[in-house]
Design a protein around this motif. Sequence first.
Motif, PDB file in Angstrom:
ATOM      1  N   VAL A   1       0.849  -1.201   0.000  1.00  0.00           N
ATOM      2  CA  VAL A   1       0.000   0.000   0.000  1.00  0.00           C
ATOM      3  C   VAL A   1       0.882   1.248   0.000  1.00  0.00           C
ATOM      4  O   VAL A   1       0.644   2.207  -0.741  1.00  0.00           O
ATOM      5  CB  VAL A   1      -0.948  -0.005   1.219  1.00  0.00           C
ATOM      6  N   PHE A   2       1.922   1.219   0.831  1.00  0.00           N
ATOM      7  CA  PHE A   2       2.875   2.332   0.876  1.00  0.00           C
ATOM      8  C   PHE A   2       3.522   2.529  -0.492  1.00  0.00           C
ATOM      9  O   PHE A   2       3.624   3.660  -0.996  1.00  0.00           O
ATOM     10  CB  PHE A   2       3.935   2.055   1.937  1.00  0.00           C
ATOM     11  N   ALA A   3       3.953   1.435  -1.118  1.00  0.00           N
ATOM     12  CA  ALA A   3       4.611   1.522  -2.422  1.00  0.00           C
ATOM     13  C   ALA A   3       3.673   2.098  -3.482  1.00  0.00           C
ATOM     14  O   ALA A   3       4.072   2.931  -4.304  1.00  0.00           O
ATOM     15  CB  ALA A   3       5.107   0.131  -2.835  1.00  0.00           C
ATOM     16  N   ALA A   4       2.417   1.656  -3.476  1.00  0.00           N
ATOM     17  CA  ALA A   4       1.451   2.158  -4.463  1.00  0.00           C
ATOM     18  C   ALA A   4       1.195   3.653  -4.267  1.00  0.00           C
ATOM     19  O   ALA A   4       1.075   4.411  -5.238  1.00  0.00           O
ATOM     20  CB  ALA A   4       0.141   1.379  -4.352  1.00  0.00           C
ATOM     21  N   LEU A   5       1.128   4.083  -3.016  1.00  0.00           N
ATOM     22  CA  LEU A   5       0.900   5.504  -2.742  1.00  0.00           C
ATOM     23  C   LEU A   5       2.077   6.362  -3.208  1.00  0.00           C
ATOM     24  O   LEU A   5       1.892   7.522  -3.594  1.00  0.00           O
ATOM     25  CB  LEU A   5       0.646   5.713  -1.250  1.00  0.00           C
ATOM     26  N   LEU A   6       3.290   5.812  -3.203  1.00  0.00           N
ATOM     27  CA  LEU A   6       4.442   6.562  -3.687  1.00  0.00           C
ATOM     28  C   LEU A   6       4.301   6.910  -5.170  1.00  0.00           C
ATOM     29  O   LEU A   6       4.717   7.984  -5.606  1.00  0.00           O
ATOM     30  CB  LEU A   6       5.733   5.772  -3.464  1.00  0.00           C
ATOM     31  N   VAL A   7       3.715   6.005  -5.946  1.00  0.00           N
ATOM     32  CA  VAL A   7       3.487   6.295  -7.371  1.00  0.00           C
ATOM     33  C   VAL A   7       2.534   7.482  -7.512  1.00  0.00           C
ATOM     34  O   VAL A   7       2.782   8.409  -8.304  1.00  0.00           O
ATOM     35  CB  VAL A   7       2.915   5.059  -8.091  1.00  0.00           C
ATOM     36  N   LEU A   8       1.461   7.472  -6.741  1.00  0.00           N
ATOM     37  CA  LEU A   8       0.495   8.573  -6.803  1.00  0.00           C
ATOM     38  C   LEU A   8       1.110   9.881  -6.314  1.00  0.00           C
ATOM     39  O   LEU A   8       0.866  10.949  -6.891  1.00  0.00           O
ATOM     40  CB  LEU A   8      -0.734   8.225  -5.958  1.00  0.00           C
ATOM     41  N   ILE A   9       1.919   9.800  -5.256  1.00  0.00           N
ATOM     42  CA  ILE A   9       2.573  11.005  -4.753  1.00  0.00           C
ATOM     43  C   ILE A   9       3.504  11.583  -5.809  1.00  0.00           C
ATOM     44  O   ILE A   9       3.578  12.804  -6.005  1.00  0.00           O
ATOM     45  CB  ILE A   9       3.345  10.691  -3.452  1.00  0.00           C
ATOM     46  N   GLY A  10       4.237  10.723  -6.513  1.00  0.00           N
ATOM     47  CA  GLY A  10       5.100  11.187  -7.594  1.00  0.00           C
ATOM     48  C   GLY A  10       4.322  11.867  -8.697  1.00  0.00           C
ATOM     49  O   GLY A  10       4.723  12.922  -9.211  1.00  0.00           O
ATOM     50  N   THR A  11       3.185  11.308  -9.071  1.00  0.00           N
ATOM     51  CA  THR A  11       2.357  11.886 -10.134  1.00  0.00           C
ATOM     52  C   THR A  11       1.813  13.254  -9.740  1.00  0.00           C
ATOM     53  O   THR A  11       1.910  14.230 -10.499  1.00  0.00           O
ATOM     54  CB  THR A  11       1.179  10.941 -10.460  1.00  0.00           C
ATOM     55  N   VAL A  12       1.252  13.349  -8.543  1.00  0.00           N
ATOM     56  CA  VAL A  12       0.637  14.605  -8.104  1.00  0.00           C
ATOM     57  C   VAL A  12       1.708  15.661  -7.814  1.00  0.00           C
ATOM     58  O   VAL A  12       1.533  16.834  -8.139  1.00  0.00           O
ATOM     59  CB  VAL A  12      -0.245  14.359  -6.858  1.00  0.00           C
ATOM     60  N   GLY A  13       2.838  15.249  -7.216  1.00  0.00           N
ATOM     61  CA  GLY A  13       3.908  16.203  -6.951  1.00  0.00           C
ATOM     62  C   GLY A  13       4.445  16.825  -8.223  1.00  0.00           C
ATOM     63  O   GLY A  13       4.711  18.036  -8.280  1.00  0.00           O
ATOM     64  N   LEU A  14       4.604  16.023  -9.260  1.00  0.00           N
ATOM     65  CA  LEU A  14       5.068  16.550 -10.539  1.00  0.00           C
ATOM     66  C   LEU A  14       4.022  17.467 -11.165  1.00  0.00           C
ATOM     67  O   LEU A  14       4.351  18.491 -11.772  1.00  0.00           O
ATOM     68  CB  LEU A  14       5.404  15.387 -11.472  1.00  0.00           C
ATOM     69  N   THR A  15       2.744  17.135 -10.993  1.00  0.00           N
ATOM     70  CA  THR A  15       1.668  17.989 -11.509  1.00  0.00           C
ATOM     71  C   THR A  15       1.737  19.380 -10.889  1.00  0.00           C
ATOM     72  O   THR A  15       1.573  20.393 -11.575  1.00  0.00           O
ATOM     73  CB  THR A  15       0.301  17.352 -11.221  1.00  0.00           C
ATOM     74  N   ILE A  16       1.987  19.441  -9.580  1.00  0.00           N
ATOM     75  CA  ILE A  16       2.115  20.742  -8.911  1.00  0.00           C
ATOM     76  C   ILE A  16       3.249  21.539  -9.523  1.00  0.00           C
ATOM     77  O   ILE A  16       3.090  22.713  -9.897  1.00  0.00           O
ATOM     78  CB  ILE A  16       2.372  20.548  -7.401  1.00  0.00           C
ATOM     79  N   ASN A  17       4.410  20.921  -9.654  1.00  0.00           N
ATOM     80  CA  ASN A  17       5.601  21.617 -10.140  1.00  0.00           C
ATOM     81  C   ASN A  17       5.415  22.121 -11.565  1.00  0.00           C
ATOM     82  O   ASN A  17       5.660  23.286 -11.878  1.00  0.00           O
ATOM     83  CB  ASN A  17       6.807  20.678 -10.056  1.00  0.00           C
ATOM     84  N   VAL A  18       4.967  21.238 -12.463  1.00  0.00           N
ATOM     85  CA  VAL A  18       4.826  21.608 -13.873  1.00  0.00           C
ATOM     86  C   VAL A  18       3.746  22.665 -14.059  1.00  0.00           C
ATOM     87  O   VAL A  18       3.931  23.647 -14.797  1.00  0.00           O
ATOM     88  CB  VAL A  18       4.514  20.365 -14.723  1.00  0.00           C
ATOM     89  N   THR A  19       2.597  22.495 -13.412  1.00  0.00           N
ATOM     90  CA  THR A  19       1.493  23.434 -13.596  1.00  0.00           C
ATOM     91  C   THR A  19       1.845  24.806 -13.047  1.00  0.00           C
ATOM     92  O   THR A  19       1.565  25.840 -13.677  1.00  0.00           O
ATOM     93  CB  THR A  19       0.218  22.901 -12.920  1.00  0.00           C
ATOM     94  N   ALA A  20       2.461  24.847 -11.862  1.00  0.00           N
ATOM     95  CA  ALA A  20       2.882  26.131 -11.305  1.00  0.00           C
ATOM     96  C   ALA A  20       3.936  26.783 -12.189  1.00  0.00           C
ATOM     97  O   ALA A  20       3.880  27.988 -12.476  1.00  0.00           O
ATOM     98  CB  ALA A  20       3.419  25.933  -9.895  1.00  0.00           C
ATOM     99  N   ASN A  21       4.894  25.989 -12.644  1.00  0.00           N
ATOM    100  CA  ASN A  21       5.967  26.504 -13.499  1.00  0.00           C
ATOM    101  C   ASN A  21       5.416  27.132 -14.771  1.00  0.00           C
ATOM    102  O   ASN A  21       5.730  28.278 -15.113  1.00  0.00           O
ATOM    103  CB  ASN A  21       6.931  25.357 -13.828  1.00  0.00           C
ATOM    104  N   SER A  22       4.580  26.400 -15.499  1.00  0.00           N
ATOM    105  CA  SER A  22       4.088  26.894 -16.782  1.00  0.00           C
ATOM    106  C   SER A  22       3.119  28.053 -16.607  1.00  0.00           C
ATOM    107  O   SER A  22       3.136  29.015 -17.382  1.00  0.00           O
ATOM    108  CB  SER A  22       3.422  25.757 -17.567  1.00  0.00           C
ATOM    109  N   SER A  23       2.261  28.018 -15.572  1.00  0.00           N
ATOM    110  CA  SER A  23       1.313  29.118 -15.373  1.00  0.00           C
ATOM    111  C   SER A  23       2.050  30.402 -15.009  1.00  0.00           C
ATOM    112  O   SER A  23       1.674  31.493 -15.460  1.00  0.00           O
ATOM    113  CB  SER A  23       0.285  28.764 -14.293  1.00  0.00           C
ATOM    114  N   ILE A  24       3.121  30.288 -14.227  1.00  0.00           N
ATOM    115  CA  ILE A  24       3.900  31.469 -13.861  1.00  0.00           C
ATOM    116  C   ILE A  24       4.627  32.027 -15.077  1.00  0.00           C
ATOM    117  O   ILE A  24       4.645  33.240 -15.312  1.00  0.00           O
ATOM    118  CB  ILE A  24       4.882  31.120 -12.724  1.00  0.00           C
ATOM    119  N   GLN A  25       5.221  31.152 -15.872  1.00  0.00           N
ATOM    120  CA  GLN A  25       5.916  31.632 -17.074  1.00  0.00           C
ATOM    121  C   GLN A  25       4.943  32.296 -18.048  1.00  0.00           C
ATOM    122  O   GLN A  25       5.248  33.339 -18.638  1.00  0.00           O
ATOM    123  CB  GLN A  25       6.631  30.481 -17.782  1.00  0.00           C
ATOM    124  N   MET A  26       3.763  31.724 -18.220  1.00  0.00           N
ATOM    125  CA  MET A  26       2.794  32.269 -19.158  1.00  0.00           C
ATOM    126  C   MET A  26       2.279  33.632 -18.722  1.00  0.00           C
ATOM    127  O   MET A  26       1.896  34.462 -19.544  1.00  0.00           O
ATOM    128  CB  MET A  26       1.607  31.310 -19.312  1.00  0.00           C
TER     129      MET A  26
END
Length: 475
Positions: A351-376
Amino acid sequence: MSTGSGADSAPAPNSHDDTVSDDATATAPGSAPAVAAGPAATPRTGTFSSLRIRNYRLFATGQMVSNTGTWMQRIAQDWLVLSLTGSSTAVGITTALQFLPMLLFGLYGGVIADRFAKRKLLLFTQSAMGVTGLALAALTLSGQVQVWHVYLTAFVLGLVTVLDNPARQAFVSEMVGQDELRNAVSLNSANFQSARLIGPAVAGVLITAFGSGWAFLLNGLSFIAPLTGLLMMRTAELHKVDRVPRSKGQLREGLRYVSGRPDLIWPIVLVGFIGTFGFNFPIWLTAFVHHVYHQGAGTYSLFNGLMAAGSLIGALLAARRASSRLRLVVGAAMLFGALEIAAALAPSFWVFAALLVLIGTVGLTINVTANSSIQMATDPAMRGRVMSLFMMVFVGGTPLGAPLVGWITDSFGPRIGFMAGGVVSLAAALLIGLILARVGGLRLKIDLRRGHQHLAFVPRVPDDRSAERNLTPAA
């Protein structure tokens, strides 16, 4: 940029649908207006659409090679320090020295990036990074390396990164223009996460078979690829951005610009909280491996690989997204905090291992979305300074947050330490979401009736239905 006569690349502020509200994203009075964009390019669609642009394709190929080398060096560097000292504290000092320059000098890097041609600046920074890898390789392979050599090269690499990060981030828009900026930012993250899957595996084989020195050597040589790509670019096809002339007060000007823009300052603050308190995975994962699951280095590699795989998925999903909305940043940050709390309480290994995949996906979403919205949303003349502030709070917070998070983890256990990071991330997302809603003249509406949207931001004036903004999907 003075290296070509291509169309001006000046991302205008996001449309009203891209943010929590029109008011929250409007340019503050007195702030610099966005420069008019050049001739519109033919719209492209698809996950890899920006790779159709030759200059960006050269850039991405070079970065893939050097990113792989960088991940190899990170693993080899930590292993070398541990071998020389037997101390985890020494490994932590190395990491802190590498990130400390971004915290101390990050904003000045943005000022320099705005003053100089970014392609030429990148030729310098990428060359310097390659030299640090080759120097460490020479010391290690000759048997002369000492721990202070590693400290010094880590600090020098951090100093170079102060210039490289804002220049590299801002240069993306000069290669692809506004139409492909979101896609290119997402593919940059996918590129980095792909290298994160490959680099540590290659480094592990090299360290086991030949020693750390060969990993450093290959990392140094890997920078030939991005340097070749930069030299092969057709400068006439770059989107021209005028460089900012040298003058007094440019750093203060950048800070004033950001402070007067709610659509810039609050995403940066949110990313700062998450980067400082929510991204301390080396501390938490090593603690879970040793103290919760009583496993070894193989399990630690597995956990890192699962997070990297999730991050790669997040980057590819972001590349398909047509817009970058602040409400997505806030919503993803809330989910990120909740997932960290859930992982801290996970009842079993898988369960811990599966949650790490989701955490990686959502964490990257935060970084990319914030990055691109700020640049735009940023005036091209300010982009280097704004992106240096973004990177400073996201990366530079590590030397501040890691010791505190490490102390909590050591004192109260891995689960409490991981949970503390999730609680801070969730609380920051909730607070900043409410602030953005207030700035935009919205209020939170809760409707628990079946078939109705449970959470939504609606205008304070009940009859103005056109301004309704949803922050999170229905539960």
